[in-house]
Design a protein around this motif. Sequence first.
Motif, short mmCIF file in Angstrom:
data_model
loop_
_atom_site.label_atom_id
_atom_site.label_comp_id
_atom_site.label_asym_id
_atom_site.label_seq_id
_atom_site.Cartn_x
_atom_site.Cartn_y
_atom_site.Cartn_z
N SER A 107 0.81 -1.23 0.00
CA SER A 107 0.00 0.00 0.00
C SER A 107 0.84 1.27 0.00
N LEU A 108 2.11 1.15 0.32
CA LEU A 108 3.01 2.30 0.33
C LEU A 108 3.06 2.98 -1.05
N ALA A 109 2.81 2.21 -2.10
CA ALA A 109 2.89 2.76 -3.45
C ALA A 109 1.94 3.94 -3.66
N GLY A 110 0.78 3.89 -3.01
CA GLY A 110 -0.19 4.98 -3.18
C GLY A 110 0.36 6.30 -2.68
N THR A 111 0.87 6.29 -1.46
CA THR A 111 1.45 7.50 -0.88
C THR A 111 2.66 7.94 -1.70
N LEU A 112 3.44 6.98 -2.18
CA LEU A 112 4.62 7.30 -3.00
C LEU A 112 4.24 8.01 -4.29
N LYS A 113 3.17 7.56 -4.93
CA LYS A 113 2.75 8.20 -6.18
C LYS A 113 2.36 9.65 -5.93
N ASP A 114 1.63 9.89 -4.83
CA ASP A 114 1.30 11.27 -4.48
C ASP A 114 2.58 12.06 -4.22
N ALA A 115 3.53 11.45 -3.52
CA ALA A 115 4.78 12.14 -3.15
C ALA A 115 5.58 12.50 -4.40
N VAL A 116 5.73 11.58 -5.35
CA VAL A 116 6.55 11.88 -6.53
C VAL A 116 5.85 12.92 -7.42
N ASP A 117 4.53 12.91 -7.45
CA ASP A 117 3.82 13.92 -8.25
C ASP A 117 4.01 15.31 -7.65
N GLU A 118 3.98 15.39 -6.32
CA GLU A 118 4.16 16.68 -5.68
C GLU A 118 5.60 17.17 -5.89
N LEU A 119 6.51 16.25 -5.80
CA LEU A 119 7.93 16.56 -5.98
C LEU A 119 8.21 17.02 -7.42
N ALA A 120 7.46 16.50 -8.36
CA ALA A 120 7.69 16.83 -9.78
C ALA A 120 7.38 18.30 -10.07
N GLN A 121 6.66 18.98 -9.15
CA GLN A 121 6.39 20.40 -9.35
C GLN A 121 7.65 21.24 -9.16
N GLU A 122 8.65 20.69 -8.47
CA GLU A 122 9.88 21.46 -8.24
C GLU A 122 11.11 20.81 -8.88
N GLY A 123 10.97 19.59 -9.36
CA GLY A 123 12.14 18.90 -9.89
C GLY A 123 11.73 17.84 -10.90
N PRO A 124 12.63 16.91 -11.15
CA PRO A 124 12.32 15.89 -12.15
C PRO A 124 11.25 14.90 -11.67
N GLN A 125 10.56 14.31 -12.64
CA GLN A 125 9.58 13.28 -12.30
C GLN A 125 10.30 12.00 -11.89
N VAL A 126 9.96 11.54 -10.71
CA VAL A 126 10.50 10.27 -10.22
C VAL A 126 9.47 9.19 -10.54
#
Lengths: 415, 189
Positions: free
Chosen positions: A268-287
């Motif tokens: 289930s960690l993947a769900g939170t991770l997807k939200d985290a990488v999308d938020e991070l992509a606003q300031e840097g590269p897409q993970v």
Amino acid sequence: MLKQIEGSRAVAEAVALCRPEVICAYPITPQTHIVEACGEFVKTGQLQNCEYVNVESEFAALSVAIGASAAGARTYTATASQGLLFMAEAVYNASGLGLPIVMTLGNRAIGAPINIWNDHSDAMSMRDAGWIMLFAETNQEALDLHIQAFRLAEQLSCPIMVCMDGFILTHAYERLEIPDQAAVDAFLPPFVPRQALDPADPYSIGAMVGPEAFTEVRYLAHDKQLQALEVIPEIHQSFKEQFGRESGGLFHTYQVEGAATVVVTMGSLAGTLKDAVDELAQEGPQVGVISLSCYRPFPRTELRHALEHARRVIVVEKAVAPGAGGVVSMDLRMALQGVDCYVKTVIAGLGGRPVTSPSLQSMLRRALKGELADLHFLDLNRGMVDRELARQRRGIATGPVAENLLKDAATHGAD
Amino acid sequence: MTMFQVRLHGRGGQGVVTAAEMLSIAAFLEGRHAQAFPNFGSERMGAPVVSFCRIDDKPIRLREPILEPDAVIVQDVTLLGAVPVFQGLKPKGYVLVNSTKTLKELGLADALDKMPTGHVRVVGATELAVRHVGRPVPNAALLGAFAGVTGLLHFASVEAAIRDKFKGAVGDGNVKAARAAFDDVAVPA
């Protein structure tokens, strides 16, 4: 039919739709609501032609499941945490005998110290027992994987553990699509056992095998897992055609195309991770994110292909191998031999510690700057650890660690 | 809508987890995605319990505990001061407290005086439950008040969610308690 329903209950409904003939359960903690609901379904007649056996321990639960499966019955059980350890010998027997039992594991930590919360230590303890191990990312997938698991188990004559995060999934109420009986019947044919005890035509299941053939028996178990790598994508496709949604397969990819940094995780960690990488992509590269739905067999070649353009791979895993690091990371390093990338291990969410998006983002920022250690413990309370290490350096009889850390937490708070 | 997150505080035996589940059912009945989950722990009567509910128009992937709630429901005022119930509460969020006292008497007037008018309400949910259900279980009444204060849910959805969990006379009583609380908060404090 769409329902707002608890994960455990939804899985029980899925199991019932698969028409199991024997369900064994030791319904005492650690356990989920799944077997409770299964018992209710048998009693009310929602699930017919099924014998529900209340046993005296987890060891008995799986042992009865082995007997039932050897007699040719479609068999189900569920456990968690210490319960899995208590059935350990039977876990190896079920796979060694090639019996297609489906078992849910509501993933939880293993003591000591006593801890009832979620992580993947229980699953990891049995990772080499010869079971196919599937991990659910969501409750919808948990439900769907059970339906797929019976078909896969029976096609290969191999037991399957369907892992779903304890509490985070098992106790969450969500909107889920519960399939109808006709669709499940169309997808899952009646069980035709590869082997079944029959007094009219006797043979033994579980004969002693000496050095002359033991290696070959084990090789065949390995080969069966390799066959699963072929069969799982076929079942994934067939499920999609029957039910119109994606569930299961070997792994899920998210924003991996073109990503130099990819996070690999399970559950289930993947769900939170997807939200985290999308938020991070606003300031840097897409993970990118890869979540494994199939952990055993380990889809080595397929992962290598999916990660061949990645330069940084970060494995976030919910179990630790003390003295070695991360277990999934070790498997992945093997898969990526020769690929020009490095693999970092992040241990997170042990014993139910919440894995938050802010923590993941801050870890990923460090990773993107190349500042992440090879082995990193997410949100580790360094002060707490250092104070205990200092106590241990000062004397020998420093007392139990668990007690010391609880006192430390009460004194220092969560700083 | 953007995601709306609710955190519920109470004590074991007060139906805190059931309240979050009913809230998620009510949102589901309105076609939304909702995720309800407890703060995982060994449940004991009287111990502080937290539960959560996220509501959104799109599927919810996030699985962390709710750190910055849009609404906080306090089912038991003895938690005030013992548990940081308002931690992370959004400045324009909502607060519902189960009590027959005023905010001032509860010592909350200053702490919550920056919240928008009408967003902070005290409801005598336990008394409503005793009157209509015959037991001091405040959860359903507080959900009625939640629908009234936030306007996020129709009362009919709350009623259906309560009846999903509680059948027969217990369901009827809880619906009456919820309706009374819903009507109560419709009158400006």
